[in-house]
Design a protein around this motif. Sequence first.
Motif, PDB file in Angstrom:
ATOM      1  N   LEU A 149     -83.973  63.132 -31.362  1.00 55.99           N
ATOM      2  CA  LEU A 149     -84.856  63.711 -32.010  1.00 55.99           C
ATOM      3  C   LEU A 149     -86.210  62.795 -31.922  1.00 55.99           C
ATOM      4  O   LEU A 149     -87.535  63.333 -31.604  1.00 55.99           O
ATOM      5  N   LEU A 150     -86.005  61.497 -32.558  1.00 53.30           N
ATOM      6  CA  LEU A 150     -87.304  60.798 -32.384  1.00 53.30           C
ATOM      7  C   LEU A 150     -87.815  60.624 -31.115  1.00 53.30           C
ATOM      8  O   LEU A 150     -88.973  60.587 -30.750  1.00 53.30           O
ATOM      9  N   ALA A 151     -87.059  60.298 -30.013  1.00 51.97           N
ATOM     10  CA  ALA A 151     -87.726  60.178 -28.837  1.00 51.97           C
ATOM     11  C   ALA A 151     -88.530  61.503 -28.249  1.00 51.97           C
ATOM     12  O   ALA A 151     -89.354  61.361 -27.464  1.00 51.97           O
ATOM     13  N   PHE A 208     -72.111  57.392 -24.462  1.00 53.16           N
ATOM     14  CA  PHE A 208     -73.454  57.877 -24.980  1.00 53.16           C
ATOM     15  C   PHE A 208     -74.138  58.979 -23.920  1.00 53.16           C
ATOM     16  O   PHE A 208     -73.880  58.450 -22.586  1.00 53.16           O
ATOM     17  N   PRO A 209     -74.459  59.938 -24.295  1.00 58.49           N
ATOM     18  CA  PRO A 209     -74.985  61.059 -23.341  1.00 58.49           C
ATOM     19  C   PRO A 209     -76.355  60.806 -22.997  1.00 58.49           C
ATOM     20  O   PRO A 209     -77.329  61.669 -23.190  1.00 58.49           O
ATOM     21  N   THR A 259     -71.992  56.049 -32.975  1.00 61.82           N
ATOM     22  CA  THR A 259     -72.780  56.417 -31.707  1.00 61.82           C
ATOM     23  C   THR A 259     -73.169  58.013 -31.748  1.00 61.82           C
ATOM     24  O   THR A 259     -74.506  58.250 -31.455  1.00 61.82           O
ATOM     25  N   GLY A 260     -72.346  58.705 -32.493  1.00 62.48           N
ATOM     26  CA  GLY A 260     -72.925  60.038 -32.544  1.00 62.48           C
ATOM     27  C   GLY A 260     -74.217  60.486 -33.284  1.00 62.48           C
ATOM     28  O   GLY A 260     -75.104  60.955 -33.034  1.00 62.48           O
ATOM     29  N   LEU A 261     -74.172  59.600 -34.593  1.00 68.22           N
ATOM     30  CA  LEU A 261     -75.240  59.429 -35.350  1.00 68.22           C
ATOM     31  C   LEU A 261     -76.506  58.914 -34.775  1.00 68.22           C
ATOM     32  O   LEU A 261     -77.681  59.287 -34.890  1.00 68.22           O
ATOM     33  N   LEU A 262     -76.404  57.647 -34.029  1.00 68.30           N
ATOM     34  CA  LEU A 262     -77.477  57.104 -33.173  1.00 68.30           C
ATOM     35  C   LEU A 262     -78.135  58.103 -32.231  1.00 68.30           C
ATOM     36  O   LEU A 262     -78.941  58.248 -32.052  1.00 68.30           O
ATOM     37  N   TYR A 263     -77.186  58.754 -31.563  1.00 70.49           N
ATOM     38  CA  TYR A 263     -77.523  59.897 -30.296  1.00 70.49           C
ATOM     39  C   TYR A 263     -78.344  60.680 -30.941  1.00 70.49           C
ATOM     40  O   TYR A 263     -79.453  61.304 -30.593  1.00 70.49           O
TER      41      TYR A 263
END
Length: 176
Positions: A147-149, A73-74, A138-142
């Motif tokens: 964007l949300l954060a 996770f980046p 993980t990619g979609l969560l990231y």
Amino acid sequence: MHPDRSDHTARATGWQAEPADPDTAVDPWPPGKAPSPKRRQAEILAAIAAGGVIGACARYGATLIWPTAPTAFPWTTFWINVTGCAAMGILMVLITERFTAHPLTRPFLGTGVLGGYTTFSTATLDTQRLLDAGRPGTGLLYAAATLLAAFAAVRATAALTRLAVRPHAAAERGRS
């Protein structure tokens, strides 16, 4: 002040001297000649470029201090974007609602420094890298979390900054 002297100052300089030197009725700081549109554009571009160098160097430094493995996770890019958006929320309230800022402040700090610091293009590449590595969750969560954060950070810091500067602005109005 003698009315003729004030009138003479307005005719001679093309603007009303305010505040005037009481001895001469001439303002010691007449406005300078406005820069040409090309010069103004060059000043803005130079401010953006100078700020961009600073922001990009700060971002690069953060990636050196907190490196991320290619399939992890980046977090570094995530926090760079969130903190950059938080800073943008504070900056925009202060320079558009609270203080009168130099005309190059917004291009230098907003577009330059914070634009160079934040990196939504890298966030997109990180998402693609995670998808290509077989980590779609993980990619979609990231992608969604970034964007949300980022939106939440800019909105929250703008609201908090407005609250923080409100009492000071109200006190100034009460003194006038």
